[in-house]
Design an enzyme around this catalytic site. Structure first.
Site, PDB file in Angstrom:
ATOM      1  N   TRP A  47       0.132   5.658  -8.645  1.00 52.81           N
ATOM      2  CA  TRP A  47      -0.568   5.899 -10.112  1.00 52.81           C
ATOM      3  C   TRP A  47      -1.464   4.763 -10.420  1.00 52.81           C
ATOM      4  CZ3 TRP A  47       0.868   1.825 -12.701  1.00 52.81           C
ATOM      5  CH2 TRP A  47       2.143   1.188 -12.320  1.00 52.81           C
ATOM      6  N   ASN A  48      -1.302   3.594 -10.024  1.00 55.27           N
ATOM      7  CA  ASN A  48      -2.161   2.441 -10.477  1.00 55.27           C
ATOM      8  C   ASN A  48      -3.615   2.287 -10.520  1.00 55.27           C
ATOM      9  OD1 ASN A  48      -1.863   1.775  -7.797  1.00 55.27           O
ATOM     10  ND2 ASN A  48      -1.178  -0.523  -8.132  1.00 55.27           N
ATOM     11  N   LYS A 108      -0.974  14.060  -1.774  1.00 57.31           N
ATOM     12  CA  LYS A 108      -0.145  14.127  -2.708  1.00 57.31           C
ATOM     13  C   LYS A 108      -0.418  13.035  -3.569  1.00 57.31           C
ATOM     14  CE  LYS A 108       3.915  13.730  -4.765  1.00 57.31           C
ATOM     15  NZ  LYS A 108       3.139  12.780  -5.661  1.00 57.31           N
ATOM     16  N   PRO A 109      -1.029  13.000  -4.658  1.00 55.41           N
ATOM     17  CA  PRO A 109      -1.525  11.961  -5.501  1.00 55.41           C
ATOM     18  C   PRO A 109       0.001  11.538  -6.224  1.00 55.41           C
ATOM     19  CG  PRO A 109      -2.451  13.853  -6.525  1.00 55.41           C
ATOM     20  CD  PRO A 109      -1.852  14.235  -5.235  1.00 55.41           C
ATOM     21  N   ALA A 110      -0.007  10.786  -7.170  1.00 55.84           N
ATOM     22  CA  ALA A 110       1.276  10.231  -7.858  1.00 55.84           C
ATOM     23  C   ALA A 110       1.315  11.427  -9.104  1.00 55.84           C
ATOM     24  CB  ALA A 110       1.228   8.883  -8.626  1.00 55.84           C
ATOM     25  N   GLY A 129       1.836   2.653  -1.799  1.00 57.22           N
ATOM     26  CA  GLY A 129       3.074   2.727  -2.821  1.00 57.22           C
ATOM     27  C   GLY A 129       3.933   1.714  -2.687  1.00 57.22           C
ATOM     28  N   SER A 130       5.065   1.696  -2.729  1.00 57.46           N
ATOM     29  CA  SER A 130       6.093   0.944  -2.803  1.00 57.46           C
ATOM     30  C   SER A 130       6.792   0.610  -1.646  1.00 57.46           C
ATOM     31  CB  SER A 130       7.328   1.220  -3.896  1.00 57.46           C
ATOM     32  OG  SER A 130       7.990   2.442  -3.518  1.00 57.46           O
ATOM     33  N   LEU A 159       1.550  -1.349   1.069  1.00 58.20           N
ATOM     34  CA  LEU A 159       2.777  -1.455   0.466  1.00 58.20           C
ATOM     35  C   LEU A 159       2.621  -2.450  -0.673  1.00 58.20           C
ATOM     36  CD1 LEU A 159       5.193  -0.521   3.317  1.00 58.20           C
ATOM     37  CD2 LEU A 159       4.094   0.979   1.874  1.00 58.20           C
ATOM     38  N   CYS A 211      -1.139  -4.262  -6.657  1.00 59.66           N
ATOM     39  CA  CYS A 211      -0.324  -4.942  -5.721  1.00 59.66           C
ATOM     40  C   CYS A 211      -0.988  -6.222  -5.064  1.00 59.66           C
ATOM     41  CB  CYS A 211      -0.638  -3.870  -4.239  1.00 59.66           C
ATOM     42  SG  CYS A 211      -2.381  -3.474  -3.863  1.00 59.66           S
ATOM     43  N   GLU A 225       8.084  -7.814  -7.473  1.00 59.49           N
ATOM     44  CA  GLU A 225       6.950  -7.485  -7.900  1.00 59.49           C
ATOM     45  C   GLU A 225       7.017  -7.284  -9.309  1.00 59.49           C
ATOM     46  OE1 GLU A 225       5.503  -4.054  -5.578  1.00 59.49           O
ATOM     47  OE2 GLU A 225       3.295  -4.905  -5.753  1.00 59.49           O
TER      48      GLU A 225
END
Ligand code: NAP
Length: 487
Positions: free
Chosen positions: A157-158, A181-183, A234-235, A257, A290, A387
């Site tokens: 989402w960022n 597949k977006p957030a 993502g994470s 990541l 990130c 983070e």
């Protein structure tokens, strides 16, 4: 501040095989403006069935798309770029509405995302193979670069626009088709991008987009034998889960990541330039990137001066709703993100860190965090190990180059690092010693479409952007031609 309406052309449904469709069971979920908590759209909540249909559409479209001349693919990507830039303003407003960042940053993100489409439109025409000297006189060796096939793209989402553009553009340039597949927090920017790709003439089935039941969609994508690659941003936690799931079908993966960027300021540096770099790296997107400076390491002699100057800059931010033009920092994505920052802060303060400025909750609402500076931070504190993803700048001290390098590398993350120095020999030594995929030297803004973006260690694998960015979407096929003999 006027409320921003959704563009009338935006359909908050799934895009499958060129059709905008609701979830099969009609279910929807709400997308919320993080600044106001108001619901801005009800979006189709898809699951395994819709994902299978999207994979089927991408699979059917792939061979035709791959057969198109590179020049045609390039032209369509270029048209898409032009349309994105022509819609920069409504796209930016939509992005701010669902993500919260200030409009100026949202406009920048649209241009940044578009730059990847433009770049890969150009690179589509430069996918070269090789001829290789053969070991025998009657043989020839040729390599072809061919598309991987159907690619699954999962994004956070960022940067709801740019992270997706950075994946779809190289995939299409290589001849792949995609299921995206977006957030769930920020799907509208993805739908808008896909809508403009349709307008540009990119054929049905080449780009498919859906979101909803996250784990169900993820499992359908990772278990499919038709999906040949997963590109994920993502994470690290979710990246590891997805990479493990991809192993069953030996899918290729690109993993962008999490990071834990050190930002080192040596005593010989231009302090004002270092402060400006730290502000750009730390506070952009309210600290939710990130490659944000996560630990600011400052040499003893200049620690107090640097802290004072950074604090002065932090005080100048205007916190508020991103759609207000005066605002320079928006809310965090949700209350949980603000709660995590508060938790890291209280751990640090309990262990002796001191708030120089800000860092606390704001009267604007529970998702807002005041930009701030935290001093007397030590490596034992969680705030240096995780983070932060918030606008808090933790300042640590060091007293030698070796200590700075050891502190910087003391993490499993390896995405971006920064350092400021005026010493040319030190630039080479420190750049070589830092265990990171990206190193900013006297520079706090490092991301652009011409450079290879990506990390090492637990920050992932693969690179996005640059001429290397296509490699992740291409297979090398080796042709061994025998029996050539002589005439
Ligand atoms: P996240 O929780 O890992 O989510 C990222 C995406 O993965 C979202 O679309 C999410 O869907 C989806 N997802 C979550 N669990 C899944 C599962 N089991 N199966 C399939 N998909 C799943 O990360 P985030 O909090 O959104 O984003 C922040 C993270 O991204 C940070 O760690 C940041 O450093 C990293 N990041 C890295 C880069 C880079 O280039 N290295 C760039 C930007 C961000 P839902 O939204 O539906 O949960």
């Amino acid at each position: 501040m006027a409320a921003v309406a959704l563009p009338d052309w935006l359909e908050p449904q799934a895009l499958i095989n060129g059709n905008w469709v609701p979830a099969r069971d009609g279910s929807c979920f709400a997308v919320v403006n993080p600044a106001t908590q108001q619901v801005i759209a009800q979006v189709a909540e898809c699951g395994a069935g819709e994902t299978a249909a999207a994979i089927g559409a991408a699979s059917n479209a792939q061979a035709d798309w791959a057969r198109r001349p590179a020049k045609d693919q390039a032209l369509l990507l270029r048209r898409w770029f032009d349309l994105v830039m022509a819609h920069q303003e409504p796209l930016a407003q939509l992005l701010t509405l669902e993500q919260g960042k200030p409009l100026a940053e949202a406009r920048g993100e649209i241009a940044y995302g578009a730059s990847y489409i433009e770049w890969f439109a150009e690179e589509a025409k430069r996918i070269y193979g090789d001829t290789i000297p053969a070991p025998g006189a009657d043989k020839r060796i040729i390599t072809l670069k061919q598309p991987v096939g159907v690619v699954a793209c999962i994004t956070p989402w960022n940067f709801p626009n740019a992270m997706l553009a950075r994946k779809i553009a190289p995939a299409l340039a290589a001849g792949c088709t995609v299921v995206c597949k977006p957030a769930n927090e920020t799907p509208l920017s993805a739908f808008a991008l896909a809508h403009l790709a349709q307008q540009a003439g990119i054929p049905d089935g080449v780009i498919n987009v859906l979101c909803g039941k996250t784990e169900e969609i993820g499992r359908a994508l990772t278990s499919s034998t038709e999906v040949r690659k997963l590109t994920f941003t993502g994470s690290t936690r979710v990246g590891k889960l997805l990479a493990a799931d991809c192993a069953a079908t030996m899918k290729r993966t690109t993993m962008e990541l999490g990071g834990n960027a050190p930002f080192i300021v040596f005593a010989d540096a231009d302090i004002d330039a270092a402060v400006a770099g730290a502000v750009a790296s730390k506070y952009r997107n309210a600290g939710q990137t990130c490659i944000c400076a996560n630990r600011i390491l400052v040499e003893d002699e200049i620690y107090d001066e640097f802290a004072a100057k950074l604090t002065h800059q932090a005080e100048a931010f205007v916190l508020g709703h991103g759609s207000d033009e005066q605002v320079t920092m928006g809310p965090l994505i949700h209350q949980g993100a603000a709660a995590k920052v508060a938790d890291l802060l209280s751990d640090a303060v309990a262990q002796g860190a001191r708030l120089k400025h800000g860092c606390g909750p704001s009267e604007l609402g529970s998702g807002f965090v005041e930009p701030g500076v935290l001093i007397d931070v030590t490596p034992q504190m969680r705030i240096t190990q995780e983070e932060i993803f918030g606008p808090v700048a933790p300042l640590l001290r060091f007293s030698s180059e070796a200590e700075a390098i050891d502190l910087a590398n003391a993490t499993q993350a390896g995405l971006a690092a920064y350092f400021y120095t005026a010493d040319a020999a030190r630039m080479v030594r420190v750049a070589e010693a830092l265990e990171y995929g990206i190193v900013g030297i006297n520079e706090g803004i490092v991301s652009n479409e011409m450079a290879p973006f990506g990390g090492i260690k637990e920050s992932g694998n693969g690179r996005e952007g640059s001429r290397y960015g296509l490699d992740d979407y291409l297979e090398i096929k080796y042709l061994c031609i025998g029996g050539i003999g002589s005439a």
